[in-house]
Design a protein around this motif. Structure first.
Motif, PDB file in Angstrom:
ATOM      1  N   GLY A  80      16.737 -30.297   4.666  1.00 16.60           N
ATOM      2  CA  GLY A  80      17.342 -29.001   4.513  1.00 16.60           C
ATOM      3  C   GLY A  80      16.626 -28.378   5.925  1.00 16.60           C
ATOM      4  N   VAL A  81      17.443 -27.029   6.251  1.00 19.78           N
ATOM      5  CA  VAL A  81      16.847 -26.593   7.309  1.00 19.78           C
ATOM      6  C   VAL A  81      15.620 -25.525   6.832  1.00 19.78           C
ATOM      7  CG1 VAL A  81      19.091 -25.972   8.309  1.00 19.78           C
ATOM      8  CG2 VAL A  81      18.186 -24.460   6.862  1.00 19.78           C
ATOM      9  N   ASN A  82      14.729 -25.256   8.018  1.00 20.42           N
ATOM     10  CA  ASN A  82      13.558 -24.545   7.318  1.00 20.42           C
ATOM     11  C   ASN A  82      13.892 -23.083   6.820  1.00 20.42           C
ATOM     12  OD1 ASN A  82      12.073 -26.428   8.510  1.00 20.42           O
ATOM     13  ND2 ASN A  82      11.783 -25.494  10.442  1.00 20.42           N
ATOM     14  N   GLY A  83      13.087 -22.782   5.645  1.00 21.00           N
ATOM     15  CA  GLY A  83      13.247 -21.453   5.234  1.00 21.00           C
ATOM     16  C   GLY A  83      14.369 -21.494   3.984  1.00 21.00           C
ATOM     17  N   SER A  84      15.059 -22.891   3.787  1.00 21.83           N
ATOM     18  CA  SER A  84      16.038 -23.045   2.859  1.00 21.83           C
ATOM     19  C   SER A  84      15.135 -22.900   1.527  1.00 21.83           C
ATOM     20  CB  SER A  84      16.854 -24.159   2.768  1.00 21.83           C
ATOM     21  OG  SER A  84      16.211 -25.433   2.762  1.00 21.83           O
ATOM     22  N   GLY A  85      14.044 -23.410   1.264  1.00 23.31           N
ATOM     23  CA  GLY A  85      13.355 -23.292   0.132  1.00 23.31           C
ATOM     24  C   GLY A  85      13.040 -24.766  -0.353  1.00 23.31           C
ATOM     25  N   LYS A  86      13.194 -25.571   0.678  1.00 19.77           N
ATOM     26  CA  LYS A  86      12.640 -27.211   0.496  1.00 19.77           C
ATOM     27  C   LYS A  86      11.268 -27.467  -0.298  1.00 19.77           C
ATOM     28  CE  LYS A  86      12.704 -29.040   4.350  1.00 19.77           C
ATOM     29  NZ  LYS A  86      13.323 -27.894   5.412  1.00 19.77           N
ATOM     30  N   THR A  87      10.373 -26.719   0.213  1.00 18.12           N
ATOM     31  CA  THR A  87       8.996 -26.669  -0.093  1.00 18.12           C
ATOM     32  C   THR A  87       8.828 -26.215  -1.431  1.00 18.12           C
ATOM     33  OG1 THR A  87       8.134 -26.317   2.243  1.00 18.12           O
ATOM     34  CG2 THR A  87       6.279 -26.178   0.594  1.00 18.12           C
ATOM     35  N   THR A  88       9.241 -25.097  -1.835  1.00 19.50           N
ATOM     36  CA  THR A  88       9.229 -24.386  -3.102  1.00 19.50           C
ATOM     37  C   THR A  88      10.003 -25.439  -4.106  1.00 19.50           C
ATOM     38  OG1 THR A  88       9.575 -22.215  -2.039  1.00 19.50           O
ATOM     39  CG2 THR A  88      10.043 -22.194  -4.456  1.00 19.50           C
ATOM     40  N   THR A  89      11.194 -25.808  -3.935  1.00 15.47           N
ATOM     41  CA  THR A  89      11.926 -26.670  -4.605  1.00 15.47           C
ATOM     42  C   THR A  89      11.077 -27.944  -5.178  1.00 15.47           C
ATOM     43  OG1 THR A  89      14.024 -25.846  -3.845  1.00 15.47           O
ATOM     44  CG2 THR A  89      14.123 -27.860  -5.045  1.00 15.47           C
TER      45      THR A  89
ATOM     46  N   GLY B 199       7.934 -28.272  -5.139  1.00 16.07           N
ATOM     47  CA  GLY B 199       7.045 -27.563  -6.157  1.00 16.07           C
ATOM     48  C   GLY B 199       7.435 -27.611  -7.495  1.00 16.07           C
ATOM     49  N   LYS B 200       8.649 -26.964  -7.631  1.00 13.21           N
ATOM     50  CA  LYS B 200       9.066 -26.643  -8.836  1.00 13.21           C
ATOM     51  C   LYS B 200       9.508 -28.036  -9.284  1.00 13.21           C
ATOM     52  CE  LYS B 200      11.480 -22.216  -7.548  1.00 13.21           C
ATOM     53  NZ  LYS B 200      12.619 -21.514  -7.101  1.00 13.21           N
ATOM     54  N   LEU B 201      10.186 -28.749  -8.586  1.00 12.01           N
ATOM     55  CA  LEU B 201      10.567 -30.274  -9.430  1.00 12.01           C
ATOM     56  C   LEU B 201       9.519 -30.907  -9.953  1.00 12.01           C
ATOM     57  CD1 LEU B 201      13.501 -31.368  -6.886  1.00 12.01           C
ATOM     58  CD2 LEU B 201      13.792 -30.909  -9.442  1.00 12.01           C
TER      59      LEU B 201
ATOM     60  N   MET C 243      20.740 -25.549  -4.866  1.00 11.23           N
ATOM     61  CA  MET C 243      20.955 -24.188  -4.197  1.00 11.23           C
ATOM     62  C   MET C 243      19.919 -23.191  -4.589  1.00 11.23           C
ATOM     63  SD  MET C 243      23.265 -22.470  -2.226  1.00 11.23           S
ATOM     64  CE  MET C 243      24.703 -23.508  -2.420  1.00 11.23           C
ATOM     65  N   THR C 244      19.080 -22.754  -3.679  1.00  8.70           N
ATOM     66  CA  THR C 244      18.286 -21.725  -3.848  1.00  8.70           C
ATOM     67  C   THR C 244      18.605 -20.337  -4.069  1.00  8.70           C
ATOM     68  OG1 THR C 244      17.320 -21.748  -1.561  1.00  8.70           O
ATOM     69  CG2 THR C 244      16.581 -23.389  -2.950  1.00  8.70           C
ATOM     70  N   LYS C 245      17.768 -19.486  -4.352  1.00 11.35           N
ATOM     71  CA  LYS C 245      17.978 -18.043  -4.089  1.00 11.35           C
ATOM     72  C   LYS C 245      19.185 -17.406  -4.642  1.00 11.35           C
ATOM     73  CE  LYS C 245      15.204 -18.771   0.214  1.00 11.35           C
ATOM     74  NZ  LYS C 245      15.096 -18.472   1.528  1.00 11.35           N
ATOM     75  N   LEU C 246      19.483 -17.909  -5.790  1.00  9.38           N
ATOM     76  CA  LEU C 246      20.792 -17.466  -6.468  1.00  9.38           C
ATOM     77  C   LEU C 246      20.311 -16.172  -7.279  1.00  9.38           C
ATOM     78  CD1 LEU C 246      22.754 -20.580  -7.604  1.00  9.38           C
ATOM     79  CD2 LEU C 246      23.785 -18.499  -6.468  1.00  9.38           C
ATOM     80  N   ASP C 247      18.864 -15.923  -7.243  1.00  3.95           N
ATOM     81  CA  ASP C 247      18.467 -14.724  -7.965  1.00  3.95           C
ATOM     82  C   ASP C 247      18.893 -13.414  -7.059  1.00  3.95           C
ATOM     83  OD1 ASP C 247      16.512 -16.317  -6.421  1.00  3.95           O
ATOM     84  OD2 ASP C 247      15.267 -14.616  -6.973  1.00  3.95           O
ATOM     85  N   GLY C 248      18.913 -13.542  -5.882  1.00  4.84           N
ATOM     86  CA  GLY C 248      18.899 -12.548  -5.100  1.00  4.84           C
ATOM     87  C   GLY C 248      20.282 -12.062  -4.562  1.00  4.84           C
TER      88      GLY C 248
ATOM     89  N   ILE D 111      19.602 -25.341  -9.726  1.00  5.74           N
ATOM     90  CA  ILE D 111      19.428 -24.096  -8.795  1.00  5.74           C
ATOM     91  C   ILE D 111      18.154 -23.202  -8.708  1.00  5.74           C
ATOM     92  CG2 ILE D 111      22.193 -23.761  -9.120  1.00  5.74           C
ATOM     93  CD1 ILE D 111      21.363 -21.620 -11.224  1.00  5.74           C
ATOM     94  N   GLY D 112      17.813 -22.754  -7.756  1.00  7.50           N
ATOM     95  CA  GLY D 112      16.647 -21.809  -7.699  1.00  7.50           C
ATOM     96  C   GLY D 112      16.982 -20.450  -7.914  1.00  7.50           C
ATOM     97  N   VAL D 113      16.279 -19.726  -8.854  1.00  9.48           N
ATOM     98  CA  VAL D 113      16.617 -18.510  -9.316  1.00  9.48           C
ATOM     99  C   VAL D 113      15.189 -17.621  -9.324  1.00  9.48           C
ATOM    100  CG1 VAL D 113      18.387 -19.115 -10.789  1.00  9.48           C
ATOM    101  CG2 VAL D 113      16.051 -19.324 -11.812  1.00  9.48           C
TER     102      VAL D 113
HETATM  103  P1  GDP Z   1      11.282 -24.281   3.469  1.00  9.44           P
HETATM  104  O1  GDP Z   1      11.085 -23.917   4.850  1.00  9.44           O
HETATM  105  O2  GDP Z   1      12.685 -24.953   3.293  1.00  9.44           O
HETATM  106  O3  GDP Z   1      10.109 -25.310   2.976  1.00  9.44           O
HETATM  107  O4  GDP Z   1      11.313 -23.192   2.553  1.00  9.44           O
HETATM  108  P2  GDP Z   1      10.269 -22.351   1.546  1.00  9.44           P
HETATM  109  O5  GDP Z   1      10.011 -23.497   0.438  1.00  9.44           O
HETATM  110  O6  GDP Z   1       8.888 -22.130   2.217  1.00  9.44           O
HETATM  111  O7  GDP Z   1      10.915 -21.126   0.966  1.00  9.44           O
HETATM  112  C1  GDP Z   1      11.261 -20.119   1.932  1.00  9.44           C
HETATM  113  C2  GDP Z   1      11.186 -18.758   1.306  1.00  9.44           C
HETATM  114  O8  GDP Z   1      12.246 -18.564   0.209  1.00  9.44           O
HETATM  115  C3  GDP Z   1       9.865 -18.492   0.642  1.00  9.44           C
HETATM  116  O9  GDP Z   1       9.392 -17.294   0.656  1.00  9.44           O
HETATM  117  C4  GDP Z   1      10.183 -18.874  -0.721  1.00  9.44           C
HETATM  118  O10 GDP Z   1       9.223 -18.058  -1.871  1.00  9.44           O
HETATM  119  C5  GDP Z   1      11.637 -18.416  -1.009  1.00  9.44           C
HETATM  120  N1  GDP Z   1      12.454 -18.947  -2.184  1.00  9.44           N
HETATM  121  C6  GDP Z   1      12.663 -20.494  -2.320  1.00  9.44           C
HETATM  122  N2  GDP Z   1      13.646 -20.686  -3.208  1.00  9.44           N
HETATM  123  C7  GDP Z   1      13.766 -19.406  -3.793  1.00  9.44           C
HETATM  124  C8  GDP Z   1      14.518 -18.976  -4.847  1.00  9.44           C
HETATM  125  O11 GDP Z   1      15.355 -19.632  -5.687  1.00  9.44           O
HETATM  126  N3  GDP Z   1      14.731 -17.688  -5.084  1.00  9.44           N
HETATM  127  C9  GDP Z   1      13.901 -16.701  -4.193  1.00  9.44           C
HETATM  128  N4  GDP Z   1      14.211 -15.225  -4.502  1.00  9.44           N
HETATM  129  N5  GDP Z   1      13.205 -17.293  -3.183  1.00  9.44           N
HETATM  130  C10 GDP Z   1      13.170 -18.416  -3.133  1.00  9.44           C
END
Ligand code: GDP
Length: 298
Positions: free
Chosen positions: A104-113, A115-117, A249-254, A275-277
């Protein structure tokens, strides 16, 4: 867990056009269909999918009088019908390890996802290993280490700028030796140089196949819902770079309007595994088509 975006639903906006009563009946005519199309497009559904949805609703009902409630139910049912086949959790295989490549592109939430998984699989008693394959981004590696600590999962790293494929190979070796259930491999998301990224991903796949010819068992594409219709382009791009098997799909909470999920399901039919919430470790939910449809059209 929240499983659907909290935005005011489409029909809320439809009703906002001066017809506040759910029982008010209107003729389903061209004007109404156009209004519905506009609302669907405004929800990020894209023109093709919006037209298909309104077309299905109109079929056999054109010229009939329908209440706002009935329209909402039809719309919700149509969305749920499109989404039902793609709502599938990440399939688990008895491989040791099952290898999940995360793109996925940078910032999409790869790292966070990741961690959650990792945390979810840990909680389910799985033995998980993470490989910090975005070796060119020191910040990404550090972030992943933080998530690994939170999830109680080891994160394998390599010196900055070193070959991600070599790290992936080492991670495979270690995960196999330890009898790990799951190996998640993070990857770079630099779309600026697609050729580079394609070669990098291909090389990772090539080396891990030396250890298991069927690996990776899943290639997860992480998408940011707030990018709207852009997510469609990202699927198209990443399908050329890797053998994408499913989506998160991340950031569906926003502020995301959520309609792009319908467009993705309609266009590609790729499973939506989760989905990321939110930004916390537990903020990853299974995708629930009924709940999603109700929220989108509510
Ligand atoms: P990466 O560059 O793809 O690895 O993206 P990161 O995992 O670092 O996430 C980028 C930003 O998006 C961070 O500030 C995360 O906290 C935020 N983020 C990731 N997933 C979610 C989500 O499901 N909801 C919200 N609100 N923020 C998220």
């Amino acid at each position: 867990p929240v499983a659907a975006p909290p935005q005011p639903g489409l029909l809320g906006r439809f009703i906002g056009k001066g017809r506040a009563e759910p029982a008010v009946r209107r003729v389903l005519d061209d004007e109404m269909l156009e209004q519905l199309e506009e609302l669907l497009i405004a929800s990020d559904m894209g023109v093709d999918t919006a037209l298909r949805v309104t077309g299905n609703i109109a079929e056999g009902r054109f010229g009939k009088r329908l209440s706002t409630r009935e329209i909402k139910e039809l719309l919700s049912a149509e969305v749920a019908r499109i989404m039902a086949p793609v709502a599938r959790p990440l399939p688990l295989y008895p491989r040791r390890p099952q290898v999940v490549l995360v793109v996925g592109v940078n910032g999409s939430g790869k790292t966070t996802t990741i961690g959650k998984l990792a945390s979810q699989f840990r909680a389910a008693g799985k033995n998980v290993v993470i490989a910090a394959g975005d070796t060119f981004r020191a910040a990404a590696v550090e972030q992943l280490q933080v998530w690994g600590e939170r999830a109680g999962v080891p994160v394998l790293t390599a010196p900055e700028g070193s070959d991600p494929a070599s790290l992936a190979f080492d991670a495979m070796t270690r995960a196999q030796a330890e009898g790990a259930d799951l190996l998640m491999i993070d990857t770079a998301g630099r779309l600026q140089n697609r050729q580079d990224l394609m070669e990098e991903l291909a090389k990772i796949v090539r080396v891990i196949r030396k250890k298991d010819p069927e690996a990776p068992h899943n290639t997860l594409l992480v998408l940011d819902a707030t990018t709207g219709q852009n997510a469609v382009n990202q699927v198209e791009t990443f399908r050329k770079l890797a053998d994408v098997s499913g989506l998160v799909m991340t950031k569906l909470d926003g502020t995301a309007k959520g309609g792009v999920l319908v467009a993705l399901a309609d266009k590609f039919g790729l499973p939506i595994h989760a989905i990321g919430v939110g930004e916390q470790i537990d903020d990853l939910a299974p995708f629930d088509p009924e709940e999603f449809a109700a929220a989108l059209t509510g």
